[in-house]
Design a protein around this motif. Sequence first.
Motif, PDB file in Angstrom:
ATOM      1  N   ALA A  18       0.842  -1.640  -0.118  1.00  0.00           N
ATOM      2  CA  ALA A  18       0.278  -0.682   0.048  1.00  0.00           C
ATOM      3  C   ALA A  18       0.519   1.250   0.161  1.00  0.00           C
ATOM      4  CB  ALA A  18      -0.956   0.014   1.156  1.00  0.00           C
ATOM      5  N   GLN A  19       0.447   1.800  -1.133  1.00  0.00           N
ATOM      6  CA  GLN A  19       1.542   3.332  -1.700  1.00  0.00           C
ATOM      7  C   GLN A  19       0.808   4.698  -0.694  1.00  0.00           C
ATOM      8  OE1 GLN A  19       2.867   3.719  -5.695  1.00  0.00           O
ATOM      9  NE2 GLN A  19       2.406   1.152  -5.681  1.00  0.00           N
ATOM     10  N   ILE A  20      -0.332   4.145  -0.468  1.00  0.00           N
ATOM     11  CA  ILE A  20      -0.856   5.969  -0.170  1.00  0.00           C
ATOM     12  C   ILE A  20      -1.906   5.671   0.862  1.00  0.00           C
ATOM     13  CG2 ILE A  20      -1.266   6.681  -2.335  1.00  0.00           C
ATOM     14  CD1 ILE A  20      -4.052   6.243  -2.921  1.00  0.00           C
ATOM     15  N   ALA A  21      -1.971   6.620   1.851  1.00  0.00           N
ATOM     16  CA  ALA A  21      -2.677   6.518   3.063  1.00  0.00           C
ATOM     17  C   ALA A  21      -3.956   5.815   3.188  1.00  0.00           C
ATOM     18  CB  ALA A  21      -3.119   7.859   3.835  1.00  0.00           C
ATOM     19  N   SER A  22      -4.683   6.288   2.571  1.00  0.00           N
ATOM     20  CA  SER A  22      -6.338   5.634   1.986  1.00  0.00           C
ATOM     21  C   SER A  22      -6.088   3.889   2.025  1.00  0.00           C
ATOM     22  CB  SER A  22      -7.185   6.168   0.971  1.00  0.00           C
ATOM     23  OG  SER A  22      -6.209   5.801  -0.092  1.00  0.00           O
ATOM     24  N   HIS A  23      -4.928   3.321   1.080  1.00  0.00           N
ATOM     25  CA  HIS A  23      -5.245   2.222   1.070  1.00  0.00           C
ATOM     26  C   HIS A  23      -4.560   1.627   2.358  1.00  0.00           C
ATOM     27  CE1 HIS A  23      -3.362  -0.740  -2.293  1.00  0.00           C
ATOM     28  NE2 HIS A  23      -4.627  -1.519  -0.945  1.00  0.00           N
ATOM     29  N   ARG A  24      -3.386   2.370   2.604  1.00  0.00           N
ATOM     30  CA  ARG A  24      -3.190   1.468   3.696  1.00  0.00           C
ATOM     31  C   ARG A  24      -4.217   1.495   5.655  1.00  0.00           C
ATOM     32  NH1 ARG A  24       1.097   4.734   3.024  1.00  0.00           N
ATOM     33  NH2 ARG A  24       0.052   6.734   4.400  1.00  0.00           N
ATOM     34  N   LEU A  25      -4.402   2.428   5.460  1.00  0.00           N
ATOM     35  CA  LEU A  25      -5.739   2.178   6.445  1.00  0.00           C
ATOM     36  C   LEU A  25      -7.067   1.611   6.285  1.00  0.00           C
ATOM     37  CD1 LEU A  25      -5.230   5.641   6.992  1.00  0.00           C
ATOM     38  CD2 LEU A  25      -4.273   3.753   9.078  1.00  0.00           C
ATOM     39  N   MET A  26      -7.126   1.236   4.961  1.00  0.00           N
ATOM     40  CA  MET A  26      -8.183   0.592   4.720  1.00  0.00           C
ATOM     41  C   MET A  26      -8.039  -0.949   5.156  1.00  0.00           C
ATOM     42  SD  MET A  26     -10.347   1.951   1.277  1.00  0.00           S
ATOM     43  CE  MET A  26     -11.786   1.032   1.198  1.00  0.00           C
ATOM     44  N   LEU A  27      -6.553  -1.038   4.773  1.00  0.00           N
ATOM     45  CA  LEU A  27      -6.111  -2.931   5.375  1.00  0.00           C
ATOM     46  C   LEU A  27      -6.475  -2.458   6.294  1.00  0.00           C
ATOM     47  CD1 LEU A  27      -3.507  -3.111   2.032  1.00  0.00           C
ATOM     48  CD2 LEU A  27      -5.576  -4.467   2.328  1.00  0.00           C
ATOM     49  N   ARG A  28      -5.341  -2.309   7.017  1.00  0.00           N
ATOM     50  CA  ARG A  28      -5.115  -1.663   8.791  1.00  0.00           C
ATOM     51  C   ARG A  28      -6.266  -2.095   9.721  1.00  0.00           C
ATOM     52  NH1 ARG A  28      -1.498   1.848  11.015  1.00  0.00           N
ATOM     53  NH2 ARG A  28      -1.753   0.395  12.818  1.00  0.00           N
ATOM     54  N   ALA A  29      -7.439  -0.897   8.808  1.00  0.00           N
ATOM     55  CA  ALA A  29      -9.233  -1.389   9.500  1.00  0.00           C
ATOM     56  C   ALA A  29      -9.941  -1.812   9.356  1.00  0.00           C
ATOM     57  CB  ALA A  29      -9.607   0.293   9.289  1.00  0.00           C
ATOM     58  N   GLY A  30      -9.482  -2.902   8.814  1.00  0.00           N
ATOM     59  CA  GLY A  30      -9.890  -4.118   8.233  1.00  0.00           C
ATOM     60  C   GLY A  30     -11.681  -3.489   7.287  1.00  0.00           C
ATOM     61  N   LEU A  31     -11.519  -2.490   6.345  1.00  0.00           N
ATOM     62  CA  LEU A  31     -12.547  -2.528   5.561  1.00  0.00           C
ATOM     63  C   LEU A  31     -12.860  -3.443   4.643  1.00  0.00           C
ATOM     64  CD1 LEU A  31     -11.969   1.192   6.176  1.00  0.00           C
ATOM     65  CD2 LEU A  31     -13.464   0.096   7.597  1.00  0.00           C
ATOM     66  N   ILE A  32     -11.573  -3.882   3.742  1.00  0.00           N
ATOM     67  CA  ILE A  32     -10.845  -3.910   3.178  1.00  0.00           C
ATOM     68  C   ILE A  32     -10.377  -5.892   2.795  1.00  0.00           C
ATOM     69  CG2 ILE A  32     -12.018  -2.490   0.907  1.00  0.00           C
ATOM     70  CD1 ILE A  32      -9.203  -1.978   0.704  1.00  0.00           C
ATOM     71  N   ARG A  33     -10.396  -6.720   1.187  1.00  0.00           N
ATOM     72  CA  ARG A  33      -8.283  -7.373   1.972  1.00  0.00           C
ATOM     73  C   ARG A  33      -8.969  -7.404   0.008  1.00  0.00           C
ATOM     74  NH1 ARG A  33      -7.470  -5.855   5.579  1.00  0.00           N
ATOM     75  NH2 ARG A  33      -7.148  -7.206   7.829  1.00  0.00           N
ATOM     76  N   GLN A  34      -7.591  -7.635  -0.922  1.00  0.00           N
ATOM     77  CA  GLN A  34      -7.299  -7.818  -1.487  1.00  0.00           C
ATOM     78  C   GLN A  34      -7.643  -9.570  -2.427  1.00  0.00           C
ATOM     79  OE1 GLN A  34      -4.385  -6.089  -4.194  1.00  0.00           O
ATOM     80  NE2 GLN A  34      -4.076  -7.978  -5.066  1.00  0.00           N
ATOM     81  N   THR A  35      -8.363  -9.718  -3.517  1.00  0.00           N
ATOM     82  CA  THR A  35      -8.833 -11.022  -3.457  1.00  0.00           C
ATOM     83  C   THR A  35      -8.117 -11.181  -4.848  1.00  0.00           C
ATOM     84  OG1 THR A  35     -10.973 -10.089  -4.635  1.00  0.00           O
ATOM     85  CG2 THR A  35     -11.064 -10.869  -2.164  1.00  0.00           C
ATOM     86  N   ALA A  36      -7.662 -10.408  -5.874  1.00  0.00           N
ATOM     87  CA  ALA A  36      -7.380 -10.425  -7.119  1.00  0.00           C
ATOM     88  C   ALA A  36      -6.296  -8.379  -6.924  1.00  0.00           C
ATOM     89  CB  ALA A  36      -7.566 -10.764  -8.438  1.00  0.00           C
ATOM     90  N   SER A  37      -5.837  -9.357  -8.000  1.00  0.00           N
ATOM     91  CA  SER A  37      -5.230  -7.576  -8.653  1.00  0.00           C
ATOM     92  C   SER A  37      -6.417  -6.363  -9.009  1.00  0.00           C
ATOM     93  CB  SER A  37      -4.328  -7.536  -9.559  1.00  0.00           C
ATOM     94  OG  SER A  37      -3.936  -6.211 -10.823  1.00  0.00           O
ATOM     95  N   GLY A  38      -6.384  -5.425  -8.510  1.00  0.00           N
ATOM     96  CA  GLY A  38      -7.359  -4.319  -8.117  1.00  0.00           C
ATOM     97  C   GLY A  38      -9.301  -4.753  -8.010  1.00  0.00           C
ATOM     98  N   ILE A  39      -8.952  -6.257  -7.079  1.00  0.00           N
ATOM     99  CA  ILE A  39     -10.338  -6.500  -7.047  1.00  0.00           C
ATOM    100  C   ILE A  39     -10.386  -6.773  -5.268  1.00  0.00           C
ATOM    101  CG2 ILE A  39     -12.122  -8.418  -7.144  1.00  0.00           C
ATOM    102  CD1 ILE A  39     -11.036  -8.684  -9.754  1.00  0.00           C
ATOM    103  N   TYR A  40     -11.277  -6.041  -4.694  1.00  0.00           N
ATOM    104  CA  TYR A  40     -11.733  -6.216  -3.635  1.00  0.00           C
ATOM    105  C   TYR A  40     -12.207  -6.843  -2.696  1.00  0.00           C
ATOM    106  CZ  TYR A  40      -7.231  -3.238  -3.604  1.00  0.00           C
ATOM    107  OH  TYR A  40      -6.188  -3.166  -4.484  1.00  0.00           O
ATOM    108  N   ALA A  41     -12.755  -7.396  -1.451  1.00  0.00           N
ATOM    109  CA  ALA A  41     -14.096  -7.707  -1.065  1.00  0.00           C
ATOM    110  C   ALA A  41     -14.014  -6.915   0.154  1.00  0.00           C
ATOM    111  CB  ALA A  41     -13.462  -9.497  -0.049  1.00  0.00           C
ATOM    112  N   TRP A  42     -15.184  -6.349   0.539  1.00  0.00           N
ATOM    113  CA  TRP A  42     -15.998  -5.587   1.764  1.00  0.00           C
ATOM    114  C   TRP A  42     -15.272  -6.501   3.042  1.00  0.00           C
ATOM    115  CZ3 TRP A  42     -15.134  -0.340   0.688  1.00  0.00           C
ATOM    116  CH2 TRP A  42     -15.316  -0.061  -0.538  1.00  0.00           C
ATOM    117  N   LEU A  43     -14.716  -6.311   4.142  1.00  0.00           N
ATOM    118  CA  LEU A  43     -15.558  -6.982   4.839  1.00  0.00           C
ATOM    119  C   LEU A  43     -16.619  -6.340   5.826  1.00  0.00           C
ATOM    120  CD1 LEU A  43     -11.789  -7.984   6.070  1.00  0.00           C
ATOM    121  CD2 LEU A  43     -13.494  -9.062   4.243  1.00  0.00           C
ATOM    122  N   PRO A  44     -17.230  -6.122   6.488  1.00  0.00           N
ATOM    123  CA  PRO A  44     -18.490  -5.598   7.923  1.00  0.00           C
ATOM    124  C   PRO A  44     -17.848  -4.060   7.414  1.00  0.00           C
ATOM    125  CG  PRO A  44     -18.057  -8.050   8.076  1.00  0.00           C
ATOM    126  CD  PRO A  44     -17.095  -7.784   7.345  1.00  0.00           C
TER     127      PRO A  44
END
Lengths: 438, 438
Positions: A18-44
């Motif tokens: 993750a190169q930018i703050a929002s990407h970093r924070l979305m992963l760290r805060a458990g909002l999303i997980r990547q499932t394939a390049s540029g494709i994400y699952a949205w957690l609760p």
Amino acid sequence: MRLSRSFLPTLRETPSEAQIASHRLMLRAGLIRQTASGIYAWLPAGLRVLRHIGQIVREEQDAIGGQEVLMPTLQPAELWKRSGRYDAYGPEMLRIRDRHERDLLYGPTNEEMITDLFGQSIRSYKELPQVLYHIQWKFRDEVRPRFGVMRGREFLMKDAYSFDISYEAAVDTYRRMMLAYLRTFQRLGVRAVPMVADTGPIGGDLSHEFLILAPTGESGVFYDGELETLDWLSDPVDISDSASLDKFFSNLTSYYAATDEKHEEGAWSQVPESRRREGRGIEVGHIFYFGTKYTRAMDITVAGPDSTPVCPEMGSYGIGVSRLVGAIIEACHDEAGIIWPDSVAPFKAVIINLKTGDATCDAFCEQLYAAAPEQFLYDDRTDRAGAKFADADLMGHPWQLIVGPRGAKEGKVELKRRATGERFELSVDEALAKVLDR
Amino acid sequence: MRLSRSFLPTLRETPSEAQIASHRLMLRAGLIRQTASGIYAWLPAGLRVLRHIGQIVREEQDAIGGQEVLMPTLQPAELWKRSGRYDAYGPEMLRIRDRHERDLLYGPTNEEMITDLFGQSIRSYKELPQVLYHIQWKFRDEVRPRFGVMRGREFLMKDAYSFDISYEAAVDTYRRMMLAYLRTFQRLGVRAVPMVADTGPIGGDLSHEFLILAPTGESGVFYDGELETLDWLSDPVDISDSASLDKFFSNLTSYYAATDEKHEEGAWSQVPESRRREGRGIEVGHIFYFGTKYTRAMDITVAGPDSTPVCPEMGSYGIGVSRLVGAIIEACHDEAGIIWPDSVAPFKAVIINLKTGDATCDAFCEQLYAAAPEQFLYDDRTDRAGAKFADADLMGHPWQLIVGPRGAKEGKVELKRRATGERFELSVDEALAKVLDR
């Protein structure tokens, strides 16, 4: 939601990709997980934000007479051949062949399909204007997906399409949509400034991009700071009256705002120096009038007032719903984590139990939690206080209700406002009134 | 919504391609339009039904501790190679290659992806059970799509997945889900009877299909009529207590219910003759325990109570959300059109203005409409009364508020209940109280 049993996995470490703050924070805060390049699952927690944004977008589209539909994700290639775009569209279009060797595509946008649906059903100018929108997943096969949901491949977008009998009517629709967008972004807790955008061969001034100011934005922006202070929610525009819409639009466009592509030093120098704002912006919306481009290509007409067939005038209007989650975080975060605007936060507040297992603390927290279990996250884990504080700041809940043994005994809760760091010592009723805005 | 400006295009003629009632009525009532073989766009009235169903499904999933996520529509092939299903799945899987020649697929189901997401985040048995679900578009490339949304290719499904530390815990989860399903279907205004289904190599009795009785159903069904009279909404099951769940499940499964595949004449003959129900059923849900099939194949474990790694026990639980729109219509219609159950109807009532343009009628209708513009459809068209009545019956609004010049003058409205044909002459307040259930 009780955190001990929730699927809200926070990360201590910063993910390396993750190169930018929002990407970093979305992963760290458990909002999303990547499932394939540029494709994400949205957690609760992420899904809650996505839905809150979608709901505000929906309400403001409905408020100007928009009607919600839902078009499918996959489209037949034939439809795009009718408009001439099937061959013109580059490798960003995901082309698919089904078991019967028919060509499909994963829709990157829906001008053709909505024009076709419109043409099947609407016969007369009396049924106009029509503003149809949907909030649906789209796909663009980006060559280098990056920045998380900011430049993903599968993304959620609101796209609206308007049909009017004349240019004049289309202008009114465009201005109503402009107002809806300003209100939408203001309600989302961010300021997105409309900037004149390229209209291509159509010309005119009926194309605007909406940009949120953030250092990671893809465009340079120049605008009059007054634009950040205008309150669109209380602006008494009469959307059924052309003159009122014209006044609103003239006032709005009297303020300077341009991306670097359209920047004009002459006009810029007229803006009082103290009001000049320069920076970078993230595009989160785009509204665009394009006349009869698709109705003409696809031969769609309605009966005009004198019964002769008329190709309706169209516009399209996009908001990047999933992108907005990232863009809002870019605009609203600090070193410790996300700072959600109240209107989109996954939870209104987190209840932090400083001593899970202590009967008084537990009972006190349960009492708070019972007031709004749908809107509260209850951190009932047995972790140490420091970890709970860190997660609360990371996840960015607007309010933290902090309960320790001493406070619990005295019937007091410590309330912290995430955005400002302000702290209050309050009774249960006082704290709940503040948090639930009663 | 005002009908004169709405995108609610009804059809007088019966579309030739529609072979069953629900498909015919969904096209005629303007709920959907086909955009490609087995792929549909949902128009405003259809989308409202789809959303009402989704919301009831969501509430009942949440009530048993389900947590909503949203997985993407496209999945990487690798994930399915890990479980061994990529090659095993037939031509119904829509396989896609992106611009970088990577293999993707349009998800027909999500066992692999959810297992992977679970494995990335959940470490300990203490965090179990986890029940995760999403409501997302799926694709199955049916060789002969037909019956409209009943056997479409792009379809909306709720799929839930559960993770438990032991078989015993998984049984409790299964029974909770059974209860959630019974409550969901009851709230949707239909009776879906659970029938024992094949468990394949796993064995046991932990697989049930839910079928709605309708002559166009794909399976023959045999069941005890008592099952139609049980009220699950008021059944005081304590879902946190195994004994209470066991009692509920034993009671439920003491009644005979089987599809023709599992039908046993011996057991059937034990059902009192007056209670035997035979017919055809449409499958609208399926719940299934499959143990460690995926966690084992994908090597996903959590730390057990004694710290040794344990492969969690799983189940999956589907509800065909878009299919239900068709199935409900199959169960709820007559010659004149749809008869929506109140809970899923696109609008609670239609206001029929028998003389649009008459000042008294118009004012009276506006007064009714203003009471709940979000929930009412106002037929303000200038059409003749017969056409308005026909459309109202076709679209199936639970209530019709009929306003003529005489009634308007006397302050009276004629209220008609679509399902029964009952008519009432009422004051505005009385009619609104009845319709809005105040």
